[in-house]
Write an enzyme that holds these catalytic residues in place. Sequence first.
Site, PDB file in Angstrom:
ATOM      1  N   GLY A  52      93.181  17.021  69.724  1.00 27.50           N
ATOM      2  CA  GLY A  52      92.003  17.542  70.677  1.00 27.50           C
ATOM      3  C   GLY A  52      92.536  17.431  72.049  1.00 27.50           C
ATOM      4  O   GLY A  52      93.148  16.320  72.378  1.00 27.50           O
ATOM      5  N   ALA A  53      92.112  18.338  72.986  1.00 29.21           N
ATOM      6  CA  ALA A  53      93.007  18.237  74.083  1.00 29.21           C
ATOM      7  C   ALA A  53      93.008  16.922  74.924  1.00 29.21           C
ATOM      8  O   ALA A  53      94.104  16.504  75.445  1.00 29.21           O
ATOM      9  CB  ALA A  53      92.189  19.268  75.047  1.00 29.21           C
ATOM     10  N   ASP A 231      91.373  24.383  75.001  1.00 23.62           N
ATOM     11  CA  ASP A 231      92.690  23.670  75.008  1.00 23.62           C
ATOM     12  C   ASP A 231      93.405  23.735  76.161  1.00 23.62           C
ATOM     13  O   ASP A 231      94.330  23.102  76.724  1.00 23.62           O
ATOM     14  CB  ASP A 231      93.419  24.113  73.557  1.00 23.62           C
ATOM     15  CG  ASP A 231      92.736  23.469  72.477  1.00 23.62           C
ATOM     16  OD1 ASP A 231      93.113  22.377  72.188  1.00 23.62           O
ATOM     17  OD2 ASP A 231      91.861  24.021  71.814  1.00 23.62           O
ATOM     18  N   ASN A 241      91.376  28.199  72.467  1.00 21.83           N
ATOM     19  CA  ASN A 241      90.353  27.227  71.848  1.00 21.83           C
ATOM     20  C   ASN A 241      90.857  27.535  70.210  1.00 21.83           C
ATOM     21  O   ASN A 241      91.408  28.676  69.837  1.00 21.83           O
ATOM     22  CB  ASN A 241      88.809  27.191  71.943  1.00 21.83           C
ATOM     23  CG  ASN A 241      88.324  25.943  71.433  1.00 21.83           C
ATOM     24  OD1 ASN A 241      88.771  24.912  71.658  1.00 21.83           O
ATOM     25  ND2 ASN A 241      87.145  26.240  70.704  1.00 21.83           N
TER      26      ASN A 241
END
Length: 349
Positions: A52-53, A231, A241
């Site tokens: 997850g970013a 992202d 994403n």
Amino acid sequence: MNVGGEHYRTVWMEGTAVYMINQNKLPFRFEILKSENHWETCMAITDMAVRGAGALGVAAGFAMAQAFLLSTGKNKLVLIREARQDIESTRPTARNLFYAVERVYMAGLNSPEQALAEALKIAEEDASSSQKIGETGAELIGKKANILTHCNAGWLAFTDYGTALSPVYTAKNQGKDVFVYVDETRPRSQGGRLTAWELENEMVPHVVIADNTAASLMAGKKVDMVIVGADRIAANGDTANKIGTLGLAVLAKEFGIPFYVAAPLSTFDISISSGKDIVIEERSGNEVMYQSGADINGNIVKIRVNNPGSKAYNPAFDVTPAKYITAIITEKGIIKPGSVSIKRVFENY
Ligand code: MRU
């Protein structure tokens, strides 16, 4: 966020060790993974124990700090530069990872203590920007709303609160009647595993849907809005994403449903003019050919679900052109996708 009555961040640092919720074990087991040095943190990133970013950014910043704190000898700077390369080659798409490494590296050139302070500051900023995204995004949610989200851009994808799910949590706390359709059951089921687990934990009403279900739900007027994470966002608003996001955005436009991206400014990459320059990670075909889950005894197992003799193609992300995005929800407010409005935000950043 609280799990079993105790507050947890997704990833945190104590001394020179990095701790993280092992996301590969969820929703079947809640386990904390400890990493003693930057190599172990890199491994946790590559294995996707942390993903997850925002969480990737924070973990990468901590890894960089570990390299400064633990490297010794007269080759110290060489080792630190190698560590930076190790960290930057773990995952290519999420902007936050590179953003955090750069900041911690620059601070670390002054002293290891400053590297650590910068990494901790990034973690704080990640949590506070996510919280603000929740407050701003909740204003877009009506008294009663059916929201579709894809993959996991919840608190597991950041240090706390999340982005796409943060407005949902805030709206629920405000007493709004929110219901979530949870998407991304393939290739990795980060929606079905992580988002669904989070929503259950936060007592938000939801259902998991197979990815193919979204079109008919939208056609049947069952979705009021789509909120996804990001992202990397290019200077013109094109957004990378999780694979499958583009399809949802095109559908949303067709059915007249608002399509929101929720992301902190640390996810924007204004050095690239459009999404064409975003590097898309291609992951192992095993994600497509196998599925992992728990057997009836709760053991995590992997089973083959597709034809053994075939190969698989598995790009992890796609790019949604800005024209499909209604607005981007950030900690600095709501931005209309497009070079002019994005540039204006960064001029005052
Ligand atoms: O399979 P993952 O976990 O690598 O999926 C990527 C993501 O986490 C996302 O694309 C997410 O929606 C945005 S990151 C906040």
